[in-house]
Each structure stands twice: as structure tokens, then as C-alpha cells.
Motif scaffolding. Structure first.
Motif, PDB file in Angstrom:
ATOM      1  N   UNK A   9       0.649  -1.540  -0.225  1.00 31.98           N
ATOM      2  CA  UNK A   9      -0.199  -0.353  -0.295  1.00 31.98           C
ATOM      3  C   UNK A   9       0.608   0.885  -0.007  1.00 31.98           C
ATOM      4  N   UNK A  10       0.964   2.098  -0.564  1.00 34.66           N
ATOM      5  CA  UNK A  10       1.230   3.641  -0.975  1.00 34.66           C
ATOM      6  C   UNK A  10       0.393   4.331  -0.366  1.00 34.66           C
ATOM      7  N   UNK A  11       1.210   5.193   0.254  1.00 31.67           N
ATOM      8  CA  UNK A  11      -0.086   7.112   0.659  1.00 31.67           C
ATOM      9  C   UNK A  11       0.642   7.841  -0.415  1.00 31.67           C
ATOM     10  N   UNK A  12      -0.588   8.492  -0.485  1.00 32.84           N
ATOM     11  CA  UNK A  12      -0.606   9.304  -2.193  1.00 32.84           C
ATOM     12  C   UNK A  12      -1.612  10.133  -2.485  1.00 32.84           C
ATOM     13  N   UNK A  13      -0.877  11.872  -2.855  1.00 35.59           N
ATOM     14  CA  UNK A  13      -1.876  12.324  -2.611  1.00 35.59           C
ATOM     15  C   UNK A  13      -2.922  12.903  -3.102  1.00 35.59           C
ATOM     16  N   UNK A  83       9.261  15.953  -5.853  1.00 38.02           N
ATOM     17  CA  UNK A  83       9.194  13.690  -5.444  1.00 38.02           C
ATOM     18  C   UNK A  83      11.036  13.962  -6.241  1.00 38.02           C
ATOM     19  N   UNK A  84      10.790  12.607  -5.553  1.00 38.49           N
ATOM     20  CA  UNK A  84      13.095  11.946  -5.469  1.00 38.49           C
ATOM     21  C   UNK A  84      13.153  11.551  -7.400  1.00 38.49           C
ATOM     22  N   UNK A  90      15.385   2.902   2.557  1.00 31.70           N
ATOM     23  CA  UNK A  90      14.177   2.214   3.100  1.00 31.70           C
ATOM     24  C   UNK A  90      12.916   2.892   2.420  1.00 31.70           C
ATOM     25  N   UNK A  91      13.484   3.463   0.608  1.00 32.11           N
ATOM     26  CA  UNK A  91      12.249   3.003  -0.561  1.00 32.11           C
ATOM     27  C   UNK A  91      11.858   1.737  -1.086  1.00 32.11           C
TER      28      UNK A  91
END
Length: 157
Positions: A9-13, A83-84, A90-91
Motif C-alpha cells: 500500500x502506497x500513500x498517495x496525494x 519528488x525524489x 528504505x524506499x
């Protein structure tokens, strides 16, 4: 039954915009789309009472390899302005098997993704000891998650 990794699960805007990106770039389909209120216990993010939306997308399998897209609705969570452009410790690094890596990178580019590596040919020795010719590319999604996309071209005997 042994434990399995079924979803990341990814946190998204913006969950809807992210879902459209994954559908267009990788052909994923919506498996679930639901709002929920955080309990404040299991998830190490947000706090009890936060309102969120979770969209879960799948590829071919109904159990493994799914992507969850988690958006905070109330209160909104702060997202980084920049953004990276480099993978940090850790990513996650997501690896996608594709039938057409060049087309995947073009679909990602058309939606505004930052492309790290254009499609190129490379060779790897698989776990079975056989050499494999691949076409690979890599890019970020719209929320800064990194994807390596590989297309198998040929397996040598």
C-alpha cells in the motif's frame, strides 16, 4: 498455509489520479475502492478518526501483487513539494514484468512521470543459471515511487 506478500500500500496525494496512472501505464484494474476511518492502532501513520480512501488495484492475480493507494481525505496529509529523483534507503523498488517495456515507458511519460532510464537491452543470469536477454527501463510514478520495468526477449539454453 505459509505467509504470502499479497499487497503493497502506497500513500498517495490523490488516489483517483494515482489509480488512473496505474491503470494506464500497467493495465491494472480496480479490485476495491472504499473510504474508511482509521482506528489509531494498526497503521503507523495518521491518527484515530482520520478519514481515508483506499483503492486496491490488481494485475492478473486476485491475491498477490496488488497495489493499494491510500489517500488521507480529512485531514489532508502533507506531501513533499519535490519528488525524489534518487532512491533513498528504505524506499521500495517495484519490479514489473512487461510484454512491452518501451510502450510502458511511453505511457508513463505521457502522464508526466520522470523517466530515469530509457528502454535498453541487457543480459542477466536467472536463478536457473540460464542467461536471459531483457529490455529494461525505469521511472517514477506521480507520487515518487520507483519502478523498474523488464521485458524478457530471449532465454538461452
Amino acid at each position: 498455509m505459509a505467509d504470502i506478500l499479497k499487497r503493497t500500500t502506497l500513500m498517495v496525494r490523490d488516489a483517483e489520479k494515482a489509480a488512473q496512472w496505474y491503470s494506464h501505464v500497467f493495465g491494472m484494474t480496480r479490485w476495491m475502492d472504499t473510504p474508511f476511518t482509521l482506528s489509531g492502532t494498526q497503521l503507523a501513520a495518521g491518527k484515530k478518526g482520520d478519514k481515508t480512501r483506499l483503492i486496491i488495484l490488481k494485475c492478473e492475480d486476485d491475491l498477490i501483487g496488488m497495489i493499494g493507494l491510500l489517500e488521507w481525505l480529512d485531514p489532508k496529509q502533507d506531501a513533499p513539494e519535490e519528488l525524489p529523483r534518487q532512491i533513498a534507503f528504505g524506499a521500495p523498488i517495484f519490479v514489473i514484468a512487461s510484454d512491452d517495456a518501451a510502450a510502458a515507458v511511453e505511457r508513463a511519460r505521457a502522464l508526466g512521470s520522470h523517466i530515469h532510464c530509457e528502454p535498453h537491452e541487457w543480459e542477466v543470469t536467472g536463478a536457473d543459471g540460464k542467461k536471459k536477454n531483457m529490455i529494461g527501463c525505469s521511472f517514477w510514478d506521480l507520487d515518487g515511487y520507483f519502478f523498474e520495468v523488464n521485458q524478457l526477449v530471449k532465454v538461452h539454453d
